[in-house]
Design a protein around this motif. Structure first.
Motif, PDB file in Angstrom:
ATOM      1  N   LEU A  82       1.749   0.621  -1.263  1.00 50.76           N
ATOM      2  CA  LEU A  82       2.933  -0.233  -1.349  1.00 50.76           C
ATOM      3  C   LEU A  82       3.227  -0.900   0.000  1.00 50.76           C
ATOM      4  CD1 LEU A  82       4.796  -1.003  -3.631  1.00 50.76           C
ATOM      5  CD2 LEU A  82       6.373   0.786  -2.912  1.00 50.76           C
ATOM      6  N   VAL A  83       2.979  -0.172   1.077  1.00 48.62           N
ATOM      7  CA  VAL A  83       3.125  -0.762   2.418  1.00 48.62           C
ATOM      8  C   VAL A  83       2.167  -1.939   2.558  1.00 48.62           C
ATOM      9  CG1 VAL A  83       2.911  -0.346   4.903  1.00 48.62           C
ATOM     10  CG2 VAL A  83       3.863   1.443   3.418  1.00 48.62           C
ATOM     11  N   ASN A  84       0.917  -1.727   2.145  1.00 49.75           N
ATOM     12  CA  ASN A  84      -0.070  -2.802   2.218  1.00 49.75           C
ATOM     13  C   ASN A  84       0.297  -3.964   1.298  1.00 49.75           C
ATOM     14  OD1 ASN A  84      -1.574  -1.227   3.999  1.00 49.75           O
ATOM     15  ND2 ASN A  84      -2.770  -0.294   2.367  1.00 49.75           N
ATOM     16  N   HIS A  85       0.846  -3.647   0.134  1.00 49.85           N
ATOM     17  CA  HIS A  85       1.242  -4.691  -0.813  1.00 49.85           C
ATOM     18  C   HIS A  85       2.290  -5.622  -0.200  1.00 49.85           C
ATOM     19  CE1 HIS A  85       2.578  -6.644  -4.489  1.00 49.85           C
ATOM     20  NE2 HIS A  85       3.810  -6.256  -4.227  1.00 49.85           N
ATOM     21  N   TYR A  86       3.288  -5.049   0.460  1.00 44.11           N
ATOM     22  CA  TYR A  86       4.380  -5.862   1.003  1.00 44.11           C
ATOM     23  C   TYR A  86       4.039  -6.501   2.342  1.00 44.11           C
ATOM     24  CZ  TYR A  86       7.649  -4.217  -2.543  1.00 44.11           C
ATOM     25  OH  TYR A  86       8.280  -3.964  -3.723  1.00 44.11           O
ATOM     26  N   PHE A  87       3.231  -5.834   3.150  1.00 49.88           N
ATOM     27  CA  PHE A  87       3.035  -6.311   4.523  1.00 49.88           C
ATOM     28  C   PHE A  87       1.585  -6.592   4.908  1.00 49.88           C
ATOM     29  CE2 PHE A  87       7.025  -3.957   4.487  1.00 49.88           C
ATOM     30  CZ  PHE A  87       7.872  -4.884   5.062  1.00 49.88           C
ATOM     31  N   GLY A  88       0.630  -6.234   4.063  1.00 51.94           N
ATOM     32  CA  GLY A  88      -0.768  -6.445   4.422  1.00 51.94           C
ATOM     33  C   GLY A  88      -1.258  -5.353   5.351  1.00 51.94           C
ATOM     34  N   THR A  89      -1.815  -5.745   6.476  1.00 46.34           N
ATOM     35  CA  THR A  89      -2.396  -4.792   7.415  1.00 46.34           C
ATOM     36  C   THR A  89      -1.314  -4.167   8.319  1.00 46.34           C
ATOM     37  OG1 THR A  89      -2.711  -6.464   9.122  1.00 46.34           O
ATOM     38  CG2 THR A  89      -4.499  -6.192   7.507  1.00 46.34           C
ATOM     39  N   LYS A  90      -1.717  -3.161   9.033  1.00 42.74           N
ATOM     40  CA  LYS A  90      -0.820  -2.535  10.013  1.00 42.74           C
ATOM     41  C   LYS A  90      -0.349  -3.569  11.036  1.00 42.74           C
ATOM     42  CE  LYS A  90      -1.119   0.622  13.957  1.00 42.74           C
ATOM     43  NZ  LYS A  90      -1.917   1.660  14.627  1.00 42.74           N
ATOM     44  N   LYS A  91      -1.251  -4.420  11.476  1.00 39.13           N
ATOM     45  CA  LYS A  91      -0.868  -5.423  12.466  1.00 39.13           C
ATOM     46  C   LYS A  91       0.154  -6.396  11.893  1.00 39.13           C
ATOM     47  CE  LYS A  91      -2.585  -8.862  15.700  1.00 39.13           C
ATOM     48  NZ  LYS A  91      -3.772  -9.544  16.252  1.00 39.13           N
ATOM     49  N   GLU A  92      -0.033  -6.818  10.650  1.00 40.93           N
ATOM     50  CA  GLU A  92       0.927  -7.733  10.029  1.00 40.93           C
ATOM     51  C   GLU A  92       2.297  -7.077   9.890  1.00 40.93           C
ATOM     52  OE1 GLU A  92      -1.931 -10.530   7.254  1.00 40.93           O
ATOM     53  OE2 GLU A  92      -1.555  -8.458   6.640  1.00 40.93           O
ATOM     54  N   GLY A  96       5.146   3.462  19.605  1.00 39.46           N
ATOM     55  CA  GLY A  96       4.252   2.377  19.992  1.00 39.46           C
ATOM     56  C   GLY A  96       3.241   2.100  18.896  1.00 39.46           C
ATOM     57  N   TYR A  97       2.541   1.008  19.036  1.00 43.83           N
ATOM     58  CA  TYR A  97       1.646   0.520  17.984  1.00 43.83           C
ATOM     59  C   TYR A  97       0.506   1.493  17.674  1.00 43.83           C
ATOM     60  CZ  TYR A  97      -1.582  -2.534  15.482  1.00 43.83           C
ATOM     61  OH  TYR A  97      -2.433  -3.068  14.546  1.00 43.83           O
ATOM     62  N   ALA A  98      -0.181   1.955  18.706  1.00 39.90           N
ATOM     63  CA  ALA A  98      -1.406   2.737  18.500  1.00 39.90           C
ATOM     64  C   ALA A  98      -1.147   4.064  17.798  1.00 39.90           C
ATOM     65  CB  ALA A  98      -2.095   2.982  19.845  1.00 39.90           C
ATOM     66  N   ALA A  99       0.014   4.650  17.998  1.00 36.73           N
ATOM     67  CA  ALA A  99       0.287   5.996  17.473  1.00 36.73           C
ATOM     68  C   ALA A  99       0.911   6.012  16.080  1.00 36.73           C
ATOM     69  CB  ALA A  99       1.198   6.747  18.445  1.00 36.73           C
ATOM     70  N   VAL A 100       1.033   4.850  15.450  1.00 37.99           N
ATOM     71  CA  VAL A 100       1.632   4.773  14.119  1.00 37.99           C
ATOM     72  C   VAL A 100       0.610   4.214  13.136  1.00 37.99           C
ATOM     73  CG1 VAL A 100       3.459   3.730  12.708  1.00 37.99           C
ATOM     74  CG2 VAL A 100       3.940   4.424  15.064  1.00 37.99           C
ATOM     75  N   SER A 101       0.490   4.868  11.982  1.00 38.80           N
ATOM     76  CA  SER A 101      -0.385   4.364  10.920  1.00 38.80           C
ATOM     77  C   SER A 101       0.466   3.888   9.750  1.00 38.80           C
ATOM     78  CB  SER A 101      -1.330   5.470  10.437  1.00 38.80           C
ATOM     79  OG  SER A 101      -0.593   6.472   9.745  1.00 38.80           O
ATOM     80  N   THR A 102      -0.147   3.116   8.872  1.00 41.06           N
ATOM     81  CA  THR A 102       0.586   2.709   7.671  1.00 41.06           C
ATOM     82  C   THR A 102       0.899   3.924   6.809  1.00 41.06           C
ATOM     83  OG1 THR A 102      -1.515   2.156   6.583  1.00 41.06           O
ATOM     84  CG2 THR A 102      -0.296   0.343   7.608  1.00 41.06           C
ATOM     85  N   GLY A 103       0.071   4.960   6.892  1.00 45.18           N
ATOM     86  CA  GLY A 103       0.363   6.213   6.190  1.00 45.18           C
ATOM     87  C   GLY A 103       1.631   6.869   6.717  1.00 45.18           C
ATOM     88  N   ASP A 104       1.816   6.837   8.044  1.00 46.41           N
ATOM     89  CA  ASP A 104       3.047   7.379   8.640  1.00 46.41           C
ATOM     90  C   ASP A 104       4.270   6.632   8.110  1.00 46.41           C
ATOM     91  OD1 ASP A 104       1.568   9.135  10.256  1.00 46.41           O
ATOM     92  OD2 ASP A 104       1.467   7.676  11.906  1.00 46.41           O
ATOM     93  N   VAL A 105       4.157   5.312   8.055  1.00 42.72           N
ATOM     94  CA  VAL A 105       5.270   4.493   7.572  1.00 42.72           C
ATOM     95  C   VAL A 105       5.546   4.807   6.107  1.00 42.72           C
ATOM     96  CG1 VAL A 105       6.069   2.134   7.146  1.00 42.72           C
ATOM     97  CG2 VAL A 105       4.819   2.665   9.268  1.00 42.72           C
ATOM     98  N   ALA A 106       4.479   4.897   5.306  1.00 44.02           N
ATOM     99  CA  ALA A 106       4.643   5.215   3.883  1.00 44.02           C
ATOM    100  C   ALA A 106       5.314   6.567   3.697  1.00 44.02           C
ATOM    101  CB  ALA A 106       3.279   5.190   3.181  1.00 44.02           C
ATOM    102  N   ASN A 107       4.862   7.569   4.451  1.00 50.04           N
ATOM    103  CA  ASN A 107       5.469   8.901   4.348  1.00 50.04           C
ATOM    104  C   ASN A 107       6.945   8.864   4.717  1.00 50.04           C
ATOM    105  OD1 ASN A 107       3.088  10.114   3.526  1.00 50.04           O
ATOM    106  ND2 ASN A 107       2.491  10.717   5.605  1.00 50.04           N
ATOM    107  N   GLY A 108       7.257   8.158   5.803  1.00 50.84           N
ATOM    108  CA  GLY A 108       8.644   8.066   6.236  1.00 50.84           C
ATOM    109  C   GLY A 108       9.534   7.354   5.235  1.00 50.84           C
ATOM    110  N   ALA A 109       8.957   6.388   4.520  1.00 50.59           N
ATOM    111  CA  ALA A 109       9.728   5.625   3.530  1.00 50.59           C
ATOM    112  C   ALA A 109       9.703   6.270   2.150  1.00 50.59           C
ATOM    113  CB  ALA A 109       9.197   4.194   3.441  1.00 50.59           C
ATOM    114  N   GLY A 110       8.851   7.301   1.987  1.00 52.15           N
ATOM    115  CA  GLY A 110       8.756   7.959   0.690  1.00 52.15           C
ATOM    116  C   GLY A 110       8.084   7.104  -0.366  1.00 52.15           C
ATOM    117  N   VAL A 111       7.105   6.301   0.061  1.00 52.47           N
ATOM    118  CA  VAL A 111       6.382   5.445  -0.887  1.00 52.47           C
ATOM    119  C   VAL A 111       4.883   5.648  -0.702  1.00 52.47           C
ATOM    120  CG1 VAL A 111       8.218   3.704  -0.871  1.00 52.47           C
ATOM    121  CG2 VAL A 111       6.277   3.461   0.698  1.00 52.47           C
ATOM    122  N   ALA A 112       4.112   5.136  -1.641  1.00 51.75           N
ATOM    123  CA  ALA A 112       2.664   5.191  -1.517  1.00 51.75           C
ATOM    124  C   ALA A 112       2.200   4.220  -0.436  1.00 51.75           C
ATOM    125  CB  ALA A 112       2.018   4.826  -2.859  1.00 51.75           C
TER     126      ALA A 112
END
Length: 200
Positions: free
Chosen positions: A51-61, A32-48
């Motif tokens: 880079l998540v913010n660069h491609y997608f902006g904010t967590k909400k975006e 769900g939305y509340a339990a995921v951070s952009t850091g979690d996504v970055a870690n899962g993707a193996g990127v900084a």
């Protein structure tokens, strides 16, 4: 620099973006939305994280893009359908395609369709409504009718609502089998084409 090398470099950012999005789809679907951070996504993707913010902006975006991807029927799905003169085959194929997608990505799809804890958010509601509009247009195109507004489009949106609700009955509650869902959605679509759409 060769053309192949240039092409590889151009595609590399697209591949990274898809990798990040794929991880986000999985994580938002699972937690769900509340339990995921952009850091979690970055870690899962193996990127900084940057880079998540660069491609997608904010967590909400990023989340809005996940919802859009999970719920929007791509135009190329229509290229896989039988010829236009085989309406039963086309109805069967579009329903099969939908059920394949929702079963393959069931957790993420259910998370997206229920807004993953973001229900009532105006931006999320807008993305979901837009995806339903696209799906309605794809349904009309699949059965050989013009896409666009009006009563026929509203009826097609209602059919998309039925498909969504029926898929949830199958995936969440287990009260229906896939075969029953397939039969219901195919028969309903053919009945709408035969008896409902012509009067719209």
């Amino acid at each position: 620099m060769s053309v192949d090398t240039a092409r590889r470099r151009r595609l590399e950012p697209d591949a990274r973006r898809e990798q990040i999005l794929s991880v986000a789809v999985r994580l938002f679907g699972e937690r769900g939305y509340a339990a995921v951070s952009t850091g979690d996504v970055a870690n899962g993707a193996g990127v900084a994280r940057g880079l998540v913010n660069h491609y997608f902006g904010t967590k909400k975006e990023l989340y809005l893009e996940v919802v859009r991807v999970m719920l929007t029927v791509p135009e190329d799905a229509l290229t896989l359908l039988p010829p236009p003169d085989d309406l039963p085959g086309r109805a069967d194929a579009i329903v099969s395609w939908f059920l394949d997608v929702v079963s393959r990505h069931s957790t993420s799809w259910l998370g997206a369709i229920t807004a993953g804890g973001m229900a009532g958010d105006a931006d999320v509601d807008r993305v979901i409504s837009g995806a339903i509009d696209v799906a309605a247009d794809r349904v009309l195109t699949a059965v050989g009718l013009p896409a666009g507004g009006g009563a026929r489009h509203a009826m097609a949106r209602s059919y998309v609502g039925l498909a969504t609700s029926t898929a949830r009955e199958w995936l969440q509650r287990g009260e229906l089998t896939r075969a029953q869902v397939h039969k219901l959605l195919t028969a309903t679509l053919l009945t709408m084409v035969d008896r409902v759409f012509p009067g719209a």
